[in-house]
Design an enzyme around this catalytic site. Sequence first.
Site, PDB file in Angstrom:
ATOM      1  N   ASN A  48      12.611   3.155   1.514  1.00  0.00           N
ATOM      2  CA  ASN A  48      12.483   4.015   0.085  1.00  0.00           C
ATOM      3  C   ASN A  48      13.612   4.566  -0.264  1.00  0.00           C
ATOM      4  O   ASN A  48      14.375   5.177   0.733  1.00  0.00           O
ATOM      5  CB  ASN A  48      11.037   4.765   0.114  1.00  0.00           C
ATOM      6  CG  ASN A  48      11.095   5.835   1.338  1.00  0.00           C
ATOM      7  OD1 ASN A  48      11.568   5.461   2.319  1.00  0.00           O
ATOM      8  ND2 ASN A  48      10.268   6.819   1.073  1.00  0.00           N
ATOM      9  N   GLU A  50      14.414   7.035  -3.079  1.00  0.00           N
ATOM     10  CA  GLU A  50      13.839   8.019  -4.306  1.00  0.00           C
ATOM     11  C   GLU A  50      15.012   8.364  -5.303  1.00  0.00           C
ATOM     12  O   GLU A  50      16.192   8.034  -4.883  1.00  0.00           O
ATOM     13  CB  GLU A  50      13.189   9.175  -3.541  1.00  0.00           C
ATOM     14  CG  GLU A  50      12.190   8.705  -2.667  1.00  0.00           C
ATOM     15  CD  GLU A  50      11.181   9.972  -2.348  1.00  0.00           C
ATOM     16  OE1 GLU A  50      11.527  11.233  -2.144  1.00  0.00           O
ATOM     17  OE2 GLU A  50      10.272   9.621  -1.501  1.00  0.00           O
ATOM     18  N   CYS A  59      10.221   1.533  -3.270  1.00  0.00           N
ATOM     19  CA  CYS A  59       9.412   1.557  -1.924  1.00  0.00           C
ATOM     20  C   CYS A  59      10.193   0.669  -1.028  1.00  0.00           C
ATOM     21  O   CYS A  59      11.156  -0.051  -1.442  1.00  0.00           O
ATOM     22  CB  CYS A  59       8.222   0.748  -2.072  1.00  0.00           C
ATOM     23  SG  CYS A  59       6.829   1.728  -3.047  1.00  0.00           S
ATOM     24  N   GLU A  61       9.161  -1.600   1.337  1.00  0.00           N
ATOM     25  CA  GLU A  61       8.921  -3.094   1.213  1.00  0.00           C
ATOM     26  C   GLU A  61       9.874  -3.722   0.058  1.00  0.00           C
ATOM     27  O   GLU A  61      10.205  -5.164   0.151  1.00  0.00           O
ATOM     28  CB  GLU A  61       7.457  -3.458   1.068  1.00  0.00           C
ATOM     29  CG  GLU A  61       6.440  -2.608   2.045  1.00  0.00           C
ATOM     30  CD  GLU A  61       6.124  -1.176   1.555  1.00  0.00           C
ATOM     31  OE1 GLU A  61       7.001  -0.494   1.007  1.00  0.00           O
ATOM     32  OE2 GLU A  61       4.898  -0.921   1.886  1.00  0.00           O
ATOM     33  N   CYS A  92       1.732  -0.058  -0.890  1.00  0.00           N
ATOM     34  CA  CYS A  92       1.128   0.336  -2.452  1.00  0.00           C
ATOM     35  C   CYS A  92       0.817  -1.047  -2.836  1.00  0.00           C
ATOM     36  O   CYS A  92       1.266  -2.049  -2.606  1.00  0.00           O
ATOM     37  CB  CYS A  92       1.969   1.114  -3.109  1.00  0.00           C
ATOM     38  SG  CYS A  92       3.461   0.517  -3.962  1.00  0.00           S
ATOM     39  N   CYS A  95       3.629  -3.265  -4.172  1.00  0.00           N
ATOM     40  CA  CYS A  95       4.386  -3.923  -2.977  1.00  0.00           C
ATOM     41  C   CYS A  95       3.447  -4.935  -2.553  1.00  0.00           C
ATOM     42  O   CYS A  95       3.979  -6.187  -2.272  1.00  0.00           O
ATOM     43  CB  CYS A  95       4.601  -3.073  -1.814  1.00  0.00           C
ATOM     44  SG  CYS A  95       5.881  -1.980  -2.262  1.00  0.00           S
TER      45      CYS A  95
HETATM   46  N1  THU Z   1       6.482   4.352  -0.360  1.00  0.00           N
HETATM   47  C1  THU Z   1       6.939   3.149   0.004  1.00  0.00           C
HETATM   48  O1  THU Z   1       8.077   3.258   0.565  1.00  0.00           O
HETATM   49  N2  THU Z   1       6.153   2.137   0.168  1.00  0.00           N
HETATM   50  C2  THU Z   1       4.888   2.250   0.035  1.00  0.00           C
HETATM   51  O2  THU Z   1       4.188   1.129   0.154  1.00  0.00           O
HETATM   52  C3  THU Z   1       4.259   3.272  -0.300  1.00  0.00           C
HETATM   53  C4  THU Z   1       4.950   4.559  -0.779  1.00  0.00           C
HETATM   54  C5  THU Z   1       7.257   5.379  -0.653  1.00  0.00           C
HETATM   55  C6  THU Z   1       7.623   5.799  -2.123  1.00  0.00           C
HETATM   56  C7  THU Z   1       8.314   7.076  -2.076  1.00  0.00           C
HETATM   57  O3  THU Z   1       9.365   7.373  -1.639  1.00  0.00           O
HETATM   58  C8  THU Z   1       7.235   7.766  -0.903  1.00  0.00           C
HETATM   59  O4  THU Z   1       6.673   6.830  -0.234  1.00  0.00           O
HETATM   60  C9  THU Z   1       6.008   8.489  -1.513  1.00  0.00           C
HETATM   61  O5  THU Z   1       5.321   7.680  -2.178  1.00  0.00           O
END
Ligand code: THU
Length: 135
Positions: A48, A50, A59, A61, A92, A95
């Site tokens: 991920n 940010e 994300c 994935e 999520c 994804c």
């Molecule tokens: N996140 C992912 O990398 N994958 C997911 O399927 C759910 C959320 C990350 C995004 C963000 O940086 C952190 O988790 C909190 O939401």
Amino acid sequence: MNRKITTHLEMLLKAARAVVNNAYAPYSKLKVGAAALFDDGAVITGVNVENASFGLTICAERAALAAAISQGNRHLRAMAIASSAGVALPPCGACRQVIAEFSDGDTIVVLDGADGKVETHLISELLPLAFKFPV
Ligand code: THU
């Protein structure tokens, strides 16, 4: 649904675990690593990423899939997800839709659970009635 994890999937999960610390997650502090396995055996990872403008966050994935598709891969057999959370982190909704886009038959989603437990799910279980185009 839980299934006995195969050696291939165990290796895929290890690949996801190996990149967790590369995640750029200064805001949520939740570091996520993903590893995608394609039909020719290629394994492509992502984390991920940010951003100070939170909505721009990518994300793990989708980062893995964007890199994999950029390298010419198409048929996604399995996706493993590991994180700093210490519990299974299901993908999520966004994804799930992107995994379904490249699902070859029924993609296996492998989650790194608590106490060394591993969960496996099919993308069709995680996202029944995925949107496909053309309608
Ligand atoms: N996140 C992912 O990398 N994958 C997911 O399927 C759910 C959320 C990350 C995004 C963000 O940086 C952190 O988790 C909190 O939401």
